[in-house]
Structure formats: structure tokens, C-alpha cells
Design a protein around this motif. Structure first.
Motif, PDB file in Angstrom:
ATOM      1  N   GLU A  58      83.952  32.181  61.216  1.00  0.00           N
ATOM      2  CA  GLU A  58      83.415  31.627  62.408  1.00  0.00           C
ATOM      3  C   GLU A  58      82.638  30.405  62.036  1.00  0.00           C
ATOM      4  OE1 GLU A  58      84.459  31.903  65.692  1.00  0.00           O
ATOM      5  OE2 GLU A  58      85.720  33.363  65.590  1.00  0.00           O
ATOM      6  N   VAL A  59      82.709  29.424  63.037  1.00  0.00           N
ATOM      7  CA  VAL A  59      81.649  28.218  62.791  1.00  0.00           C
ATOM      8  C   VAL A  59      80.590  28.483  63.160  1.00  0.00           C
ATOM      9  CG1 VAL A  59      82.284  27.474  64.997  1.00  0.00           C
ATOM     10  CG2 VAL A  59      81.457  25.834  63.466  1.00  0.00           C
ATOM     11  N   GLY A  60      79.303  28.055  62.489  1.00  0.00           N
ATOM     12  CA  GLY A  60      78.141  28.203  63.061  1.00  0.00           C
ATOM     13  C   GLY A  60      76.946  28.230  61.733  1.00  0.00           C
ATOM     14  N   GLN A  61      75.899  28.471  62.222  1.00  0.00           N
ATOM     15  CA  GLN A  61      74.702  28.268  61.302  1.00  0.00           C
ATOM     16  C   GLN A  61      74.370  29.558  60.564  1.00  0.00           C
ATOM     17  OE1 GLN A  61      70.366  27.649  62.539  1.00  0.00           O
ATOM     18  NE2 GLN A  61      70.206  26.047  60.826  1.00  0.00           N
ATOM     19  N   LEU A  62      74.389  29.647  59.098  1.00  0.00           N
ATOM     20  CA  LEU A  62      74.144  30.777  58.340  1.00  0.00           C
ATOM     21  C   LEU A  62      72.461  31.120  58.342  1.00  0.00           C
ATOM     22  CD1 LEU A  62      76.004  32.440  56.520  1.00  0.00           C
ATOM     23  CD2 LEU A  62      74.904  31.443  54.425  1.00  0.00           C
ATOM     24  N   THR A  63      72.298  32.352  59.024  1.00  0.00           N
ATOM     25  CA  THR A  63      70.945  32.578  59.772  1.00  0.00           C
ATOM     26  C   THR A  63      70.452  33.744  58.635  1.00  0.00           C
ATOM     27  OG1 THR A  63      71.653  34.476  61.200  1.00  0.00           O
ATOM     28  CG2 THR A  63      71.263  32.062  61.828  1.00  0.00           C
ATOM     29  N   ASN A  64      71.111  33.990  57.676  1.00  0.00           N
ATOM     30  CA  ASN A  64      70.343  35.317  57.161  1.00  0.00           C
ATOM     31  C   ASN A  64      71.241  35.617  55.591  1.00  0.00           C
ATOM     32  OD1 ASN A  64      69.143  37.604  55.790  1.00  0.00           O
ATOM     33  ND2 ASN A  64      69.389  38.974  57.590  1.00  0.00           N
ATOM     34  N   LEU A  65      70.971  35.270  54.501  1.00  0.00           N
ATOM     35  CA  LEU A  65      71.711  35.593  53.294  1.00  0.00           C
ATOM     36  C   LEU A  65      71.166  36.700  52.650  1.00  0.00           C
ATOM     37  CD1 LEU A  65      73.674  34.284  51.718  1.00  0.00           C
ATOM     38  CD2 LEU A  65      71.821  33.217  50.123  1.00  0.00           C
TER      39      LEU A  65
ATOM     40  N   ILE B 274      76.111  35.015  60.230  1.00  0.00           N
ATOM     41  CA  ILE B 274      76.217  33.697  60.992  1.00  0.00           C
ATOM     42  C   ILE B 274      75.553  33.779  62.304  1.00  0.00           C
ATOM     43  CG2 ILE B 274      77.787  31.900  61.904  1.00  0.00           C
ATOM     44  CD1 ILE B 274      79.563  32.716  59.826  1.00  0.00           C
ATOM     45  N   GLU B 275      74.997  32.732  62.950  1.00  0.00           N
ATOM     46  CA  GLU B 275      74.135  32.869  64.316  1.00  0.00           C
ATOM     47  C   GLU B 275      75.021  33.582  65.161  1.00  0.00           C
ATOM     48  OE1 GLU B 275      72.118  32.492  67.787  1.00  0.00           O
ATOM     49  OE2 GLU B 275      73.985  31.250  67.365  1.00  0.00           O
TER      50      GLU B 275
ATOM     51  N   GLU C  36      81.891  40.625  65.274  1.00  0.00           N
ATOM     52  CA  GLU C  36      81.980  40.977  63.813  1.00  0.00           C
ATOM     53  C   GLU C  36      82.179  39.901  62.976  1.00  0.00           C
ATOM     54  OE1 GLU C  36      81.351  44.098  62.252  1.00  0.00           O
ATOM     55  OE2 GLU C  36      80.557  44.604  64.121  1.00  0.00           O
ATOM     56  N   LYS C  37      83.059  39.058  63.535  1.00  0.00           N
ATOM     57  CA  LYS C  37      83.391  37.750  62.702  1.00  0.00           C
ATOM     58  C   LYS C  37      82.338  36.981  62.276  1.00  0.00           C
ATOM     59  CE  LYS C  37      87.492  35.698  63.872  1.00  0.00           C
ATOM     60  NZ  LYS C  37      88.384  35.135  64.518  1.00  0.00           N
ATOM     61  N   ARG C  38      81.405  36.881  62.772  1.00  0.00           N
ATOM     62  CA  ARG C  38      80.129  36.173  62.586  1.00  0.00           C
ATOM     63  C   ARG C  38      79.308  37.162  61.400  1.00  0.00           C
ATOM     64  NH1 ARG C  38      81.386  34.457  67.270  1.00  0.00           N
ATOM     65  NH2 ARG C  38      81.025  32.148  67.814  1.00  0.00           N
TER      66      ARG C  38
ATOM     67  N   GLY D   5      70.598  28.455  56.367  1.00  0.00           N
ATOM     68  CA  GLY D   5      70.325  27.392  57.387  1.00  0.00           C
ATOM     69  C   GLY D   5      71.364  26.227  57.415  1.00  0.00           C
ATOM     70  N   GLU D   6      72.183  26.371  56.366  1.00  0.00           N
ATOM     71  CA  GLU D   6      73.395  25.388  56.275  1.00  0.00           C
ATOM     72  C   GLU D   6      74.331  25.830  57.238  1.00  0.00           C
ATOM     73  OE1 GLU D   6      73.045  24.044  51.789  1.00  0.00           O
ATOM     74  OE2 GLU D   6      74.569  25.309  52.138  1.00  0.00           O
ATOM     75  N   TRP D   7      75.486  24.800  57.706  1.00  0.00           N
ATOM     76  CA  TRP D   7      76.696  24.940  58.632  1.00  0.00           C
ATOM     77  C   TRP D   7      77.584  25.210  57.832  1.00  0.00           C
ATOM     78  CZ3 TRP D   7      75.649  25.152  63.588  1.00  0.00           C
ATOM     79  CH2 TRP D   7      76.781  25.157  64.670  1.00  0.00           C
ATOM     80  N   VAL D   8      78.296  26.320  58.486  1.00  0.00           N
ATOM     81  CA  VAL D   8      79.653  26.685  57.773  1.00  0.00           C
ATOM     82  C   VAL D   8      80.645  26.544  59.075  1.00  0.00           C
ATOM     83  CG1 VAL D   8      78.751  28.375  55.959  1.00  0.00           C
ATOM     84  CG2 VAL D   8      79.117  29.352  58.359  1.00  0.00           C
TER      85      VAL D   8
END
Length: 300
Positions: free
Chosen positions: A56-63, A80-81, A185-187, A205-208
Motif C-alpha cells: 500500500e502507499v504511505g509513510q513507513l512509520t516503524n521498522l 506503514i501508517e 493488513e496490507k499496511r 519516515g520515508e514514503w513507499v
């Protein structure tokens, strides 16, 4: 005459020895087909590697992982957020619960059946009264009671159809809830294999975007040893599933042995050197064997 006979006998004996020698060699050759084969300079490679994408599109909030970590299949790698997706899921859950309560509510149907019973009872009493006292109830009143009984019967049918509609609406709301849960779930970026994280392409913090690779995983508990073998050494042998021993640093103090079996023998023969490719799957439970190593392979 005696010397001639002796010469003939000696010639016959030598000829017999010359004929017997090739037969003995052929037997040795047949016995050699059961001897182990050794392939030097095989290359160790990975069997399975995965570039894990975002769905999904969005910001990666937690690695959740870092390079070198060993993870299991299904483990959460990154998040992903998903705040909006979770709110939509909560809304879908409430709508489903409301629709489910409506589908389970049968008050209207029970009331329609009771009304039908009462209307039929009034109609029957009116008919009984007419039989005893023909002019006790007018024709108009009898028609009204008949209409009331038929209306009550139709109300049962109406309540039954509305109950079916309510059940279908509950199923639609359930389906909407599952779609909302899937969006949540897809996030999540999860591992499709047991393996090791060897490269991370996207940081917190990067956009995917869907399809973009977030990280790369290698499956290391089973590796592949690839080598070449001359066709003349096969000698009609069937190598498929034969046990093998992989030797790393053979003949040195650092020599290591790994067990495995032949998984593939190529049907293609190189016309220049008369060689074919052979693959063996090697068990690597302690992860001591590394892709890129060169070793020797002994086929039992």
C-alpha cells in the motif's frame, strides 16, 4: 612335431589371456560406477531470496528489523501508517454489528403471526355466529373480517421477506468489514519466508508505493552447490537424490563438511567440453555455510 604342438599351445594360451584381459577391465569399469564422484570447484548459491515489497502507499512509520537479523515466516518487518485504515475498520465493524442485530430481530415476524391468529379467530367466531344467528353479523362486517385475516397473512410474508433482506445486508456489512481488515493488513510488511535480512532499501519516515522493495531477504538454512561434471563420468548413473558431502577448505584445519543430496542434473550437454550442470541442496542449520563460497562436492 612336439615343438610345433608346444608352440600352438603357447599361442593359444597367450591369445586367451589377451581376450580375458579386456573382460576383467570391463568388470572393473562396472564396479567403478558405484564409486563416489568428486566435483571440485563447486559454487555455493542461495536457493531462495525475496525482495519484500510494500503493498500500500504511505509513510513507513516503524521498522522492526535490521540487517543481519534472522526472522521467521510471517514476522512483522515494517509498518506503514494505518490510522485512517483502522478508523474505517472500526466503522465497518460497528455497521456489521448493527446489521447483525437487525437480522436477528424477529419481532415484526412474530407480531405478524400473532395478528394473523387473532384475525382468523375473529373471522371464525363471526362465521360460527352467522350459522347460529344468520342475521347477527352483516355481510359488510364479515367482508371486513375476511380482509383483516388476509392482510395479516400478507404481513407475515412481508416480515419474512424483510428478514431475508436484513440477513443479506448483514452479509454485505460483514464483507465490507473483511475488506477494511484487509486494508489494515496490507499496511504491514511481513516476511514471506524464514531467512535473514541482508539489505534494507527504505527507512523509517520515508514514503513507499505499492510494489516498491522495502528490504531483501535470503533463505540460508538450505543452500545450493552448483558444479560441472563430465558426461563420461556419469556412465549411465542416475544421480537424482543421491546423498552428497560438501567439503569447504578441504585438506586444511578449517575443513568443514555439510550433508545434502542431488536435486537436479541438467539434460543439456555443453558441446565444447562435454560437461553438464549438477545441483545439490545442502543443509545449513547452523548458517556456517555462506553463499559465494567455493567447495568440493562428493557424490556418494
Amino acid at each position: 612335431m612336439n615343438r610345433l604342438c608346444a608352440s600352438i599351445c603357447l599361442f593359444t594360451t597367450l591369445a586367451g589371456l589377451q581376450i580375458a584381459a579386456p573382460l576383467a577391465l570391463s568388470a572393473d569399469e562396472r564396479a567403478s560406477t558405484d564409486a563416489p564422484l568428486r566435483i571440485d570447484s563447486v559454487l555455493v548459491t542461495v536457493i531462495e531470496q525475496v525482495e519484500v515489497p510494500a503493498r500500500e502507499v504511505g509513510q513507513l512509520t516503524n521498522l522492526r528489523v535490521r540487517e543481519g537479523m534472522t526472522i521467521e515466516r510471517g514476522a512483522l518487518l515494517a509498518q506503514i501508517e494505518d490510522s485512517e485504515a483502522r478508523l474505517l475498520l472500526k466503522q465497518a465493524q460497528l455497521e456489521y454489528e448493527t446489521a447483525q442485530l437487525k437480522a436477528e430481530n424477529d419481532v415484526d415476524l412474530r407480531f405478524a403471526r400473532k395478528s394473523h391468529e387473532v384475525a382468523n379467530a375473529e373471522l371464525q367466531r363471526a362465521k360460527d355466529s352467522i350459522q347460529k344467528y344468520p342475521k347477527s353479523i352483516s355481510k359488510t362486517e364479515l367482508d371486513r373480517l375476511q380482509l383483516t385475516a388476509e392482510k395479516a397473512e400478507l404481513e407475515i410474508e412481508q416480515a419474512t421477506e424483510e428478514a431475508k433482506t436484513a440477513q443479506l445486508e448483514a452479509k454485505l456489512k460483514r464483507n465490507a468489514e473483511e475488506i477494511a481488515a484487509l486494508a489494515v493488513e496490507k499496511r504491514k510488511v511481513v516476511s514471506p519466508i524464514d531467512g535473514m535480512v541482508v539489505q534494507i532499501m527504505t527507512r523509517t519516515g520515508e514514503w513507499v508505493r505499492p510494489g516498491e522493495t522495502v528490504m531483501r531477504l535470503l533463505k540460508l538454512d538450505r543452500l545450493r552447490a552448483e558444479g560441472l561434471i563430465n558426461l563420461s563420468l556419469l556412465q549411465e548413473r542416475d544421480l537424482k537424490d543421491r546423498p552428497v558431502v560438501l567439503l569447504v577448505n578441504p585438506g586444511t584445519k578449517q575443513e568443514q563438511k555439510f550433508q545434502g543430496k542431488i536435486s537436479f542434473v541438467s539434460p543439456e550437454i555443453n558441446a565444447v567440453n562435454n560437461q553438464t550442470r549438477v545441483w545439490a541442496d545442502i543443509e545449513n542449520p547452523d548458517l556456517k555455510l555462506k553463499p559465494g563460497m567455493r567447495a568440493s562436492l562428493i557424490i556418494q
